[in-house]
Scaffold this active site. Structure first.
Site, PDB file in Angstrom:
ATOM      1  N   ARG A   1      56.747  40.448  52.179  1.00 10.23           N
ATOM      2  CA  ARG A   1      55.443  40.306  52.844  1.00 10.23           C
ATOM      3  C   ARG A   1      54.613  39.362  51.991  1.00 10.23           C
ATOM      4  O   ARG A   1      54.314  39.680  50.837  1.00 10.23           O
ATOM      5  CB  ARG A   1      54.792  41.689  52.941  1.00 10.23           C
TER       6      ARG A   1
ATOM      7  N   LYS B   1      49.512  39.798  44.141  1.00  8.74           N
ATOM      8  CA  LYS B   1      48.936  41.012  43.548  1.00  8.74           C
ATOM      9  C   LYS B   1      48.607  40.796  42.068  1.00  8.74           C
ATOM     10  O   LYS B   1      49.108  39.876  41.425  1.00  8.74           O
ATOM     11  CB  LYS B   1      49.863  42.204  43.795  1.00  8.74           C
TER      12      LYS B   1
END
Ligand code: PMM
Length: 283
Positions: free
Chosen positions: A260, A224
């Protein structure tokens, strides 16, 4: 974590071992791997590769959630994810379906999905609670404040760690009132969803506040933007896998249930290193 059921942990996995969820986005536009696995065969092959690399779960998504992404029609989402879910689950892979759409979730369960992963925590589609309750499957409930077009403007908190835990707790209460069982719930802070880098780091540094709700916690930091901010501006996406793997170790240390990630091998190696370090204190 004492209440964790086999349904959530997975048969044969010791409860203390961090679960690695590998990501397969069957989309043209996801920020980290968009377009790479749009072909069904490529997506299936990538799922198997992740299992070989040490993934416990393979998360299949057919709708990008990147800021500004357009919504996808249900028929298109189904066409992307169902063949991949069928192939992987038929081969014994533990598959989760990453969707905010109750129709997609229902079809994914029929195709063999074993976990529901809803980044909206049931807010995007009010029928999702019913699908979760009917299926009895683990249900990942993320913190969410709105679709991609609205999420940046809603990144306002008094104290992100405290506010996120409170809002997730309220969401879980609503889902339990709709028939979802406590043993199904996994919570997720929804890093990057209506959150800037400071918010994400504050939430991670105080993950115990989310854990205090009493449910397993999944952390989705992989690749991210807030990790990209630690790197030179022109660094390739894959260079975010190192900070991702470090976050995986820190999440394990902080008591998370799972992570994840897009690159399973680097997180697996990082966690094996942690286990070896911890093994050094055995008699
Ligand atoms: N992030 C994305 C998509 N799905 N699911 C969960 N449970 N947690 C997350 O943080 C999460 C998610 C967005 O990332 P991607 O586009 O790389 O999949």
């Amino acid at each position: 974590m004492t209440w964790l059921t086999d349904a959530v942990v997975g048969a044969g996995s010791p409860g203390s071992r961090l679960q690695i969820m590998g990501v397969v986005n069957v989309t043209p536009d996801s920020f980290s791997d968009g377009g790479r696995y749009l072909d069904v065969d490529d997506a299936i092959a990538h799922g198997f590769e992740m299992v070989a690399d040490g993934a416990d779960i393979v998360d299949i998504g057919g709708e990008s959630t990147r800021p500004g992404a357009a919504r996808v029609a249900t028929t298109q989402e189904l066409a992307r994810v169902i063949p991949v879910i069928e192939a992987l689950s038929a081969a014994g892979v533990r598959v989760s379906i990453d969707t905010m759409n109750a129709d997609t979730a229902r079809a994914a369960v029929a195709a063999g999905a074993a976990i529901l992963n809803d980044v909206s925590g049931g807010l995007a589609d009010e029928r999702m609670a019913g699908v979760a309750a009917e299926s009895g499957l683990p249900y990942i409930v993320s913190h969410w404040r709105g679709h991609s077009d609205k999420m940046s403007s809603r990144a306002q908190y008094t104290d992100a760690a405290h506010d996120v835990a409170g809002e997730v707790g309220a969401r879980v209460d609503a889902l339990l009132a709709q028939g979802v069982l406590p043993s199904q719930i996994v919570v997720d802070p929804g890093l990057g969803f209506s959150k800037n880098a400071d918010h994400n780091w504050r939430i991670l540094a105080r993950l115990h506040e989310l854990e205090a709700l009493g449910f397993p916690v999944l952390v989705g930091a992989s690749r991210k933007r807030f990790l990209g901010a630690l790197l030179p501006e022109d660094a390739p996406m894959e260079s975010r896998d190192l900070p991702t793997a470090v976050v995986s170790v820190l999440a394990a240390q902080a008591g998370a249930w799972g992570v994840r990630v897009h690159d399973v091998a680097s997180t697996r190696l990082a966690l094996d290193t942690l286990a070896a370090w911890q093994g050094g204190s055995d008699d």
